[in-house]
Scaffold this motif. Structure first.
Motif, PDB file in Angstrom:
ATOM      1  N   LYS A   1       0.830  -1.208   0.000  1.00 58.12           N
ATOM      2  CA  LYS A   1       0.000   0.000   0.000  1.00 58.12           C
ATOM      3  C   LYS A   1       0.862   1.255   0.000  1.00 58.12           C
ATOM      4  O   LYS A   1       0.558   2.228  -0.680  1.00 58.12           O
ATOM      5  N   GLY A   2       1.950   1.231   0.775  1.00 57.97           N
ATOM      6  CA  GLY A   2       2.822   2.400   0.864  1.00 57.97           C
ATOM      7  C   GLY A   2       3.640   2.656  -0.389  1.00 57.97           C
ATOM      8  O   GLY A   2       3.972   3.796  -0.704  1.00 57.97           O
ATOM      9  N   LEU A   3       3.971   1.610  -1.123  1.00 53.47           N
ATOM     10  CA  LEU A   3       4.816   1.739  -2.315  1.00 53.47           C
ATOM     11  C   LEU A   3       4.036   1.610  -3.627  1.00 53.47           C
ATOM     12  O   LEU A   3       4.641   1.543  -4.695  1.00 53.47           O
ATOM     13  N   LYS A   4       2.741   1.585  -3.552  1.00 52.15           N
ATOM     14  CA  LYS A   4       1.911   1.325  -4.729  1.00 52.15           C
ATOM     15  C   LYS A   4       2.283   2.207  -5.913  1.00 52.15           C
ATOM     16  O   LYS A   4       2.491   1.722  -7.029  1.00 52.15           O
ATOM     17  N   ARG A   5       2.387   3.488  -5.705  1.00 48.75           N
ATOM     18  CA  ARG A   5       2.697   4.411  -6.802  1.00 48.75           C
ATOM     19  C   ARG A   5       4.134   4.240  -7.286  1.00 48.75           C
ATOM     20  O   ARG A   5       4.412   4.364  -8.471  1.00 48.75           O
ATOM     21  N   GLU A   6       5.039   3.948  -6.373  1.00 45.71           N
ATOM     22  CA  GLU A   6       6.449   3.820  -6.739  1.00 45.71           C
ATOM     23  C   GLU A   6       6.740   2.571  -7.551  1.00 45.71           C
ATOM     24  O   GLU A   6       7.621   2.583  -8.413  1.00 45.71           O
ATOM     25  N   ILE A   7       6.026   1.491  -7.291  1.00 50.02           N
ATOM     26  CA  ILE A   7       6.313   0.243  -8.010  1.00 50.02           C
ATOM     27  C   ILE A   7       5.385   0.016  -9.206  1.00 50.02           C
ATOM     28  O   ILE A   7       5.577  -0.930  -9.954  1.00 50.02           O
ATOM     29  N   ALA A   8       4.425   0.906  -9.407  1.00 48.54           N
ATOM     30  CA  ALA A   8       3.476   0.746 -10.510  1.00 48.54           C
ATOM     31  C   ALA A   8       4.171   0.760 -11.867  1.00 48.54           C
ATOM     32  O   ALA A   8       3.730   0.091 -12.800  1.00 48.54           O
ATOM     33  N   HIS A   9       5.251   1.484 -11.983  1.00 45.51           N
ATOM     34  CA  HIS A   9       5.946   1.595 -13.273  1.00 45.51           C
ATOM     35  C   HIS A   9       6.941   0.450 -13.534  1.00 45.51           C
ATOM     36  O   HIS A   9       7.505   0.361 -14.606  1.00 45.51           O
ATOM     37  N   ILE A  10       7.127  -0.435 -12.586  1.00 45.80           N
ATOM     38  CA  ILE A  10       8.056  -1.553 -12.753  1.00 45.80           C
ATOM     39  C   ILE A  10       7.337  -2.669 -13.508  1.00 45.80           C
ATOM     40  O   ILE A  10       6.241  -3.085 -13.131  1.00 45.80           O
ATOM     41  N   HIS A  11       7.960  -3.157 -14.563  1.00 45.58           N
ATOM     42  CA  HIS A  11       7.391  -4.224 -15.380  1.00 45.58           C
ATOM     43  C   HIS A  11       8.270  -5.463 -15.252  1.00 45.58           C
ATOM     44  O   HIS A  11       9.490  -5.366 -15.246  1.00 45.58           O
ATOM     45  N   PRO A  12       7.663  -6.643 -15.191  1.00 41.23           N
ATOM     46  CA  PRO A  12       8.446  -7.879 -15.085  1.00 41.23           C
ATOM     47  C   PRO A  12       9.367  -8.068 -16.277  1.00 41.23           C
ATOM     48  O   PRO A  12       9.021  -7.727 -17.411  1.00 41.23           O
ATOM     49  N   LEU A  13      10.540  -8.602 -16.018  1.00 45.99           N
ATOM     50  CA  LEU A  13      11.483  -8.910 -17.080  1.00 45.99           C
ATOM     51  C   LEU A  13      11.060 -10.176 -17.809  1.00 45.99           C
ATOM     52  O   LEU A  13      10.460 -11.077 -17.201  1.00 45.99           O
TER      53      LEU A  13
END
Length: 104
Positions: free
Chosen positions: A89-101
């Motif tokens: 919940k705390g990192l939702k916005r920060e990790i939203a742009h990470i895509h699986p390799l």
């Protein structure tokens, strides 16, 4: 092999303190003081755990597991679920742009 959980949990997982407070204390007819004495910890530590203001540490998990005949992993998994939920919940916005390799 593990099965992917495709449906996200919509509510916060149950805190180990709630499990202790609602299930274990009544079942064993324990007070906060009696539980603290049985665990060999302070009443304040137990009270904070029961009020969900303290996390279950590996040390506490070992104590709870021994006292109630459960595994320490039971208690740590309950805590891990809370920790992951809060982090997600705390990192939702920060990790939203990470895509699986993708494997080459």
């Amino acid at each position: 092999m593990s099965i992917a959980n495709t449906k996200p949990l919509e509510r916060r997982p149950i805190h180990p303190g709630e499990i202790l407070r609602e299930d274990f204390l009544p079942e064993y007819e324990l007070s906060v003081t009696a539980l603290a004495e049985a665990l060999g910890v302070s009443r304040q530590s137990v009270n904070e755990l029961l009020r969900e203001r303290r996390a279950v540490s590996p040390e506490m998990a070992l104590r709870l597991g021994k006292l109630f005949g459960t595994s320490p992993e039971f208690w740590l998994n309950l805590q891990r679920n809370i920790d992951l939920w809060d982090a997600a919940k705390g990192l939702k916005r920060e990790i939203a742009h990470i895509h699986p390799l993708q494997v080459a």
